[in-house]
Design a protein around this motif. Structure first.
Motif, PDB file in Angstrom:
ATOM      1  N   LEU A 624     -11.301  71.874 -64.509  1.00 38.82           N
ATOM      2  CA  LEU A 624     -12.288  71.096 -63.762  1.00 38.82           C
ATOM      3  C   LEU A 624     -11.712  70.525 -62.460  1.00 38.82           C
ATOM      4  O   LEU A 624     -12.376  70.580 -61.410  1.00 38.82           O
ATOM      5  CB  LEU A 624     -12.845  69.983 -64.642  1.00 38.82           C
ATOM      6  N   PRO A 625     -10.466  69.994 -62.441  1.00 36.60           N
ATOM      7  CA  PRO A 625      -9.904  69.530 -61.163  1.00 36.60           C
ATOM      8  C   PRO A 625      -9.823  70.640 -60.114  1.00 36.60           C
ATOM      9  O   PRO A 625     -10.056  70.385 -58.927  1.00 36.60           O
ATOM     10  CB  PRO A 625      -8.505  69.027 -61.551  1.00 36.60           C
ATOM     11  N   LEU A 626      -9.506  71.863 -60.548  1.00 30.37           N
ATOM     12  CA  LEU A 626      -9.435  72.973 -59.589  1.00 30.37           C
ATOM     13  C   LEU A 626     -10.807  73.253 -58.986  1.00 30.37           C
ATOM     14  O   LEU A 626     -10.928  73.484 -57.764  1.00 30.37           O
ATOM     15  CB  LEU A 626      -8.899  74.227 -60.282  1.00 30.37           C
ATOM     16  N   SER A 654      -4.624  69.685 -51.177  1.00 29.22           N
ATOM     17  CA  SER A 654      -5.220  70.450 -52.282  1.00 29.22           C
ATOM     18  C   SER A 654      -4.262  71.511 -52.799  1.00 29.22           C
ATOM     19  O   SER A 654      -4.194  71.775 -54.007  1.00 29.22           O
ATOM     20  CB  SER A 654      -6.531  71.089 -51.827  1.00 29.22           C
ATOM     21  N   ILE A 655      -3.508  72.138 -51.884  1.00 29.45           N
ATOM     22  CA  ILE A 655      -2.520  73.122 -52.316  1.00 29.45           C
ATOM     23  C   ILE A 655      -1.471  72.467 -53.199  1.00 29.45           C
ATOM     24  O   ILE A 655      -1.104  72.983 -54.267  1.00 29.45           O
ATOM     25  CB  ILE A 655      -1.858  73.802 -51.094  1.00 29.45           C
ATOM     26  N   LEU A 656      -0.987  71.310 -52.774  1.00 26.96           N
ATOM     27  CA  LEU A 656       0.026  70.604 -53.560  1.00 26.96           C
ATOM     28  C   LEU A 656      -0.527  70.174 -54.914  1.00 26.96           C
ATOM     29  O   LEU A 656       0.133  70.311 -55.955  1.00 26.96           O
ATOM     30  CB  LEU A 656       0.536  69.395 -52.777  1.00 26.96           C
ATOM     31  N   ALA A 657      -1.744  69.649 -54.909  1.00 26.55           N
ATOM     32  CA  ALA A 657      -2.349  69.195 -56.173  1.00 26.55           C
ATOM     33  C   ALA A 657      -2.583  70.364 -57.124  1.00 26.55           C
ATOM     34  O   ALA A 657      -2.325  70.271 -58.338  1.00 26.55           O
ATOM     35  CB  ALA A 657      -3.657  68.467 -55.884  1.00 26.55           C
ATOM     36  N   ALA A 659      -0.988  73.183 -57.136  1.00 23.69           N
ATOM     37  CA  ALA A 659       0.300  73.704 -57.595  1.00 23.69           C
ATOM     38  C   ALA A 659       0.784  72.934 -58.813  1.00 23.69           C
ATOM     39  O   ALA A 659       1.315  73.513 -59.776  1.00 23.69           O
ATOM     40  CB  ALA A 659       1.325  73.629 -56.466  1.00 23.69           C
ATOM     41  N   VAL A 660       0.615  71.614 -58.784  1.00 22.72           N
ATOM     42  CA  VAL A 660       0.976  70.800 -59.950  1.00 22.72           C
ATOM     43  C   VAL A 660       0.111  71.182 -61.154  1.00 22.72           C
ATOM     44  O   VAL A 660       0.593  71.298 -62.288  1.00 22.72           O
ATOM     45  CB  VAL A 660       0.823  69.302 -59.626  1.00 22.72           C
ATOM     46  N   LEU A 661      -1.176  71.399 -60.901  1.00 23.52           N
ATOM     47  CA  LEU A 661      -2.085  71.803 -61.976  1.00 23.52           C
ATOM     48  C   LEU A 661      -1.694  73.168 -62.532  1.00 23.52           C
ATOM     49  O   LEU A 661      -1.758  73.392 -63.750  1.00 23.52           O
ATOM     50  CB  LEU A 661      -3.527  71.832 -61.444  1.00 23.52           C
ATOM     51  N   LEU A 662      -1.254  74.098 -61.659  1.00 27.10           N
ATOM     52  CA  LEU A 662      -0.829  75.429 -62.108  1.00 27.10           C
ATOM     53  C   LEU A 662       0.393  75.329 -63.009  1.00 27.10           C
ATOM     54  O   LEU A 662       0.494  76.046 -64.018  1.00 27.10           O
ATOM     55  CB  LEU A 662      -0.533  76.311 -60.896  1.00 27.10           C
ATOM     56  N   VAL A 663       1.321  74.448 -62.657  1.00 29.95           N
ATOM     57  CA  VAL A 663       2.493  74.247 -63.508  1.00 29.95           C
ATOM     58  C   VAL A 663       2.070  73.757 -64.893  1.00 29.95           C
ATOM     59  O   VAL A 663       2.591  74.201 -65.928  1.00 29.95           O
ATOM     60  CB  VAL A 663       3.474  73.255 -62.848  1.00 29.95           C
TER      61      VAL A 663
END
Length: 739
Positions: A624-626, A654-657, A659-663
């Motif tokens: 949902l955040p994505l 957004s890219i940084l956020a 990326a954290v979500l992807l991790v």
């Protein structure tokens, strides 16, 4: 204006002309198909079997055509309906001889095959059948081949089974007075003592009523005994009806023509069957080259494809037709046919020679039950198994004879002493115990894709002949807690329906191999596999207990219950069962095996639980955040010039956020050596963010240069490109994974 219209029409006409020329070129260069005659009973009494053969053959043809055909040429079937009539088959054979077909697949019945055989020989066109079993068909006819054991060998196998397994000395043999029946009698006589059986010949040239005298004589004979029927498929049903109506309730063994579940349709409308279901089929056995409940992986895969295509399960008829088609395809490849109008005779001879060269294990073709190759009589002596009917199913009998093709390296005397081997003249057989096996799931409590494991609680049962416990000495290689299963400690043990019965309950963690390429839209298979490494497969084989499991026709169970209710992120699809084997080519250091080509196989059994991840729930909880970031970045494309800084900083943030979500997402699936779908979604978002940043910079540059209109156009293009990409991703994911 008029001139401009003329120019447009000219352009359109030119494009159409180019496309027409290109299409004509494609048609001109398309290779001429290799034509194969398919001659079978597509109408008449044997039409269901003929249709089954056609479906199986077309499956094999479609497989090779999808891969480019034979040496770049597609294969095309040319249908000829013999209507189960020898006269029609004879006329069709002449039409086939005059056609461009280079070979023939067919016929189903021995009578129609024998009627057509002289014309094929005169025309020098090779023919291959997967079902006609009369010995005379291939004897002395170098143009007819058979992907099947001849009927005399089938009859000999039945006789040997009666002696070694059923231990039945008294036999009454009914046979038809035709080529099929006479071949059956000669084969049976080669293995059964003449003083222990009586033979009754039936005249099939007249109606079944003319058989009354022989049937009455057999019915009046006192004492128990087994009745064996040596007749083609189109006569067996009438003989069985007549015998049962004369009060004969004992065991009847029929030839292979009756060894399919659809054969019971011959009895459904009879008054006795309506009053007492199973009146005709109880204690009815039949010999068969293929019984699917005890068949291996290749046969199970074929059965699944066949079921998908027509909605019904195949029988040995389809299996024989499929193997025959595979042999035909391989012969066409090896023959290198020229496929020209002036090469027809030469091509036919090349195919015949190619068939003849498939004469050893080294040149064999992979079939549904093993490697296929012709003997000197152009037959394939496939193993014969005995099955019986129960509750409308045709299943493997509890004990089987398995031919020992390479006795070197086997201490035959010692194995005979143990009761593992029987010998008839120069023929040696393993006595194979068939273990009816079932796995019933109580609960799947955990699926951990990160740790590659799952937790399951289930029942395992086995039913088998005899009291030997070797059948239960199995192991689950993927079971993490070895103490969770002890074959010496069943929950229940005893006798059920004349067979030994063992029931186990197993609760533990199993290792698994998850395929996460489609994560989070993935479908996973939780495999429960066991194997017996103490006894070779020739001595023990595990089959699917279709009665105990109450399975569908395709061998699967799809009824969802509480066993999977605890898996909130997963949806139960089905539970499938497979007969498995572990093969080893090792000689184990035995010098007697150094030159042998035989492989040692150990029996196994699989139950595969099919689960599909509930992707909607997963995405709502994890992605949902994505989705919100996608909307936020898209909104920046509509920001006014005064918010230039935000148009750049928001996508970067957004890219940084993300990326954290992807991790965080990757931490749920662990380390995998490939890219999964959810990662591709993030990568697409990263690209969209970079595009948004570049669009913002370019917009500001154009505005500084006084090109405001171009800046507006750039914004519109970026908006369309962004929205179009997101929409395309949604459409692709929906088309690929929506159910």
């Amino acid at each position: 204006m008029k001139q401009r219209l003329i120019m447009r029409l000219a352009v359109v006409a030119g494009v159409v002309l180019v496309l027409a020329v290109a299409w004509a070129a494609i048609l001109w260069t398309r290779p001429e198909p290799i034509r194969i005659a398919f001659a079978n009973s597509l109408s008449g009494p044997s039409a269901p079997a003929g249709t089954e053969s056609l479906v199986a053959t077309q499956l094999a043809i479609d497989e090779v055509n999808a891969k480019g055909g034979v040496n770049g040429r597609p294969i095309e079937l040319v249908l000829f309906d013999d209507a189960s009539n020898p006269t029609v088959a004879r006329a069709n054979a002449q039409a086939i001889a005059d056609s461009p077909c280079v070979a023939v697949l067919g016929h189903f019945l021995s009578s129609t095959s024998l009627a057509a055989a002289p014309a094929y020989k005169d025309a020098r066109i090779p023919a291959l059948t997967g079902s006609a079993a009369a010995d005379d068909l291939t004897s002395g006819n170098e143009y007819y081949f058979r992907a099947l054991t001849p009927i005399s060998t089938q009859a000999r196998s039945i006789a040997e089974h009666l002696r070694a397994v059923m231990k039945e000395p008294k036999v009454r043999l009914f046979h038809t007075r035709d080529a099929y029946g006479e071949s059956f009698v000669s084969g049976f006589a080669a293995a059964y003592p003449l003083v222990q059986w009586r033979v009754f010949g039936l005249d099939v040239a007249r109606q079944i009523g003319s058989m009354d005298e022989a049937l009455d004589a057999a019915a009046q004979e006192p004492g128990p005994g087994v009745i064996v029927i040596g007749a083609a498929a189109d006569f067996v049903a009438d003989i069985v009806k007549a015998l049962r109506r004369r009060g004969i309730k004992g065991t009847i063994i029929a030839s292979q023509g009756a060894a399919r579940e659809s054969y019971l349709q011959n009895f459904v409308n009879e008054p006795e069957e309506k009053a007492h279901p199973g009146f005709f089929s109880e204690n009815l056995y039949a010999a068969s080259s293929l019984i699917f409940d005890s068949a291996g992986v290749a046969a199970q895969a074929f059965a699944a494809d066949y079921k998908t295509k027509v909605g019904t399960s195949p029988s040995w008829v389809a299996g024989g037709a499929y193997d025959a088609a595979r042999l035909m395809i391989e012969a066409l490849k090896r023959a290198d046919v020229k496929n020209r109008s002036d090469s027809k005779i030469a091509d036919r001879d090349r195919v015949r020679v190619a068939f003849g060269a498939i004469d050893s294990p080294k040149s064999a073709v992979a079939g549904l039950t093993g490697r296929l190759y012709f003997n000197t009589n152009r037959d394939i002596p496939r193993p014969i198994r005995l099955g019986f009917f129960r509750y409308g199913r045709f299943v493997t009998a509890p004990l089987q004879l398995v031919r020992i093709d390479q006795p070197n390296g086997i201490d035959l005397a010692a194995e005979r002493e143990k009761g593992h081997v029987v010998t008839f003249r120069d023929r040696h057989y393993w006595i194979q115990r068939v273990v009816y096996t079932g796995i019933d799931i109580n609960r799947v409590s955990r699926v951990d894709t990160k740790q590659n494991s799952f937790s399951v609680d289930f029942y395992l049962w086995m039913r088998f002949a005899g009291d030997d416990e070797a059948q239960t000495h199995v192991e689950f290689p993927a079971l993490l807690d070895r103490g969770a299963f002890d074959p010496a400690r069943p929950v229940q043990a005893g006798q059920e329906d004349g067979l030994s019965y063992r029931l186990y309950r197993i609760n533990g963690d199993f290792k698994a191999r998850f395929d996460l390429h489609d994560y989070p839209f993935d479908t996973q298979q939780l495999l429960l596999h066991f194997q017996n490494l103490e006894q070779r497969r020739e001595l023990i084989t595990y089959v699917i207990d279709r009665f105990g499991l109450r399975l569908d026709d395709d061998g699967s169970s799809r009824a969802e219950d509480g066993a999977y209710s605890g898996l909130e992120l997963w949806r139960f699809l089905g539970l499938n069962y497979f007969v498995e084997s572990l093969s080893s080519g090792s000689t184990l250091g035995k010098a007697s095996l150094f030159g042998a080509e035989a492989r040692t196989e150990f029996a196994g059994f699989d139950a595969a639980i099919m689960l599909r991840r509930s992707s909607a729930i997963y995405m709502l909880k994890n992605l949902l955040p994505l989705f919100l970031l996608v909307l936020v970045v898209f909104a920046t494309l509509f920001f006014p010039e005064t918010m230039f800084r935000e148009r750049v900083t928001i996508p970067v943030t957004s890219i940084l956020a993300s990326a954290v979500l992807l991790v965080a997402v990757n931490s749920q699936i662990g380390d995998v050596g490939y890219t999964v779908v959810v990662e591709e979604m993030f990568y697409i978002f990263f690209v969209l963010c970079l595009m948004t940043i570049l669009a913002g910079y370019r917009h500001e540059k154009l505005r500084d240069d006084g090109r405001k209109r171009a800046a507006v156009v750039l914004d519109h293009v970026a908006q369309l490109l962004y929205a179009g990409t997101v929409l395309l991703v949604i459409v692709v994911l929906y088309r690929r994974y929506a159910v």
